[in-house]
Design an enzyme around this catalytic site. Structure first.
Site, PDB file in Angstrom:
ATOM      1  N   ASP A   1       0.852  -1.194   0.000  1.00  0.00           N
ATOM      2  CA  ASP A   1       0.000   0.000   0.000  1.00  0.00           C
ATOM      3  C   ASP A   1       0.885   1.241   0.000  1.00  0.00           C
ATOM      4  OD1 ASP A   1       0.829   0.328   2.616  1.00  0.00           O
ATOM      5  OD2 ASP A   1      -1.167   0.217   3.503  1.00  0.00           O
TER       6      ASP A   1
ATOM      7  N   CYS B   1       2.480  -3.751   3.971  1.00  0.00           N
ATOM      8  CA  CYS B   1       1.686  -2.551   4.269  1.00  0.00           C
ATOM      9  C   CYS B   1       2.279  -1.956   5.546  1.00  0.00           C
ATOM     10  CB  CYS B   1       0.189  -2.862   4.351  1.00  0.00           C
ATOM     11  SG  CYS B   1      -0.333  -3.960   5.677  1.00  0.00           S
TER      12      CYS B   1
ATOM     13  N   THR C   1       1.630  -2.631   8.778  1.00  0.00           N
ATOM     14  CA  THR C   1       1.938  -3.714   9.720  1.00  0.00           C
ATOM     15  C   THR C   1       2.106  -5.066   9.035  1.00  0.00           C
ATOM     16  OG1 THR C   1      -0.415  -4.158   9.990  1.00  0.00           O
ATOM     17  CG2 THR C   1       0.616  -2.622  11.581  1.00  0.00           C
TER      18      THR C   1
ATOM     19  N   HIS D   1       7.144 -25.592   7.803  1.00  0.00           N
ATOM     20  CA  HIS D   1       6.060 -26.305   8.497  1.00  0.00           C
ATOM     21  C   HIS D   1       4.666 -25.984   7.946  1.00  0.00           C
ATOM     22  CE1 HIS D   1       8.413 -27.184  12.492  1.00  0.00           C
ATOM     23  NE2 HIS D   1       9.077 -27.549  11.405  1.00  0.00           N
TER      24      HIS D   1
ATOM     25  N   ARG E   1       4.408 -34.931   8.647  1.00  0.00           N
ATOM     26  CA  ARG E   1       3.337 -34.561   9.579  1.00  0.00           C
ATOM     27  C   ARG E   1       2.847 -33.134   9.332  1.00  0.00           C
ATOM     28  NH1 ARG E   1       8.067 -33.684  12.239  1.00  0.00           N
ATOM     29  NH2 ARG E   1       8.243 -31.892  13.639  1.00  0.00           N
ATOM     30  N   HIS E   2       3.747 -32.315   8.799  1.00  0.00           N
ATOM     31  CA  HIS E   2       3.348 -30.934   8.515  1.00  0.00           C
ATOM     32  C   HIS E   2       2.343 -30.877   7.364  1.00  0.00           C
ATOM     33  CE1 HIS E   2       6.421 -29.823  11.298  1.00  0.00           C
ATOM     34  NE2 HIS E   2       7.369 -30.384  10.560  1.00  0.00           N
TER      35      HIS E   2
END
Ligand code: RB5
Length: 154
Positions: free
Chosen positions: A8, A65, A67, A98, A132-133
């Site tokens: 942005d 942006c 944050t 993961h 497993r992930h």
């Protein structure tokens, strides 16, 4: 490698620096804007980058942006997107290993450019570990696809 990038109005300068940094490494960057000073609604660029990632036209996306929150929330509404906000490299790496994130986001008002470069490097160089992930990521996508999670019934 080909990545899409979006931002942005708060993050134009950081976007340009990251873009130049990655192009210097031979990575092709598709810039979905904004490049115009003045208030800009971040869901627009979040959506555009997410659509390119979800369609497979690019290998991943970077969103910036103030944050990283709003633009990643918008991207995550597109089917197939796993975007996360990172303010440090460890989470960036693990989010790929993961969680198989296909978009990384961060905040131009939160971190500096050198940390942003480290985050991007860790994320790009990491590989999804599967196993497993994969089971857990599949469960996330089941929620997205069906608004239901079979395993939660047990
Ligand atoms: C713009 O003021 C700001 O809200 C935006 O850059 C972002 O931080 C939203 O999550």
């Amino acid at each position: 490698m080909k990545l899409a990038i979006g931002n942005d109005h708060v993050a134009i300068e950081m976007k340009n620096e990251i873009k130049e940094y990655l192009e210097g490494k031979g990575i092709e960057i598709v810039d979905m804007g904004t490049n115009t000073p003045g208030s800009f609604h971040y869901p627009i660029s979040g959506y555009k980058v997410a659509k390119l990632v979800a369609s497979g036209e690019v290998d991943g996306g970077i969103l910036i942006c103030g944050t990283g929150v709003g633009i990643s929330l918008a991207a995550n509404k597109v089917k197939g997107i796993r975007a996360c906000v990172c303010s440090e490299p460890y989470t960036a790496r693990l989010s790929k290993q993961h969680n198989n994130t296909n978009i990384i986001a961060f905040g131009a008002r939160v971190i500096g450019i050198e940390l942003a470069k480290m985050i991007v490097d860790e994320w790009i160089n990491a590989e999804f570990q599967g196993g497993r992930h994969a089971t857990r990521v599949d469960m996330i996508m089941e929620i997205e696809d069906t608004q239901h999670l079979q395993a939660a019934e047990n």
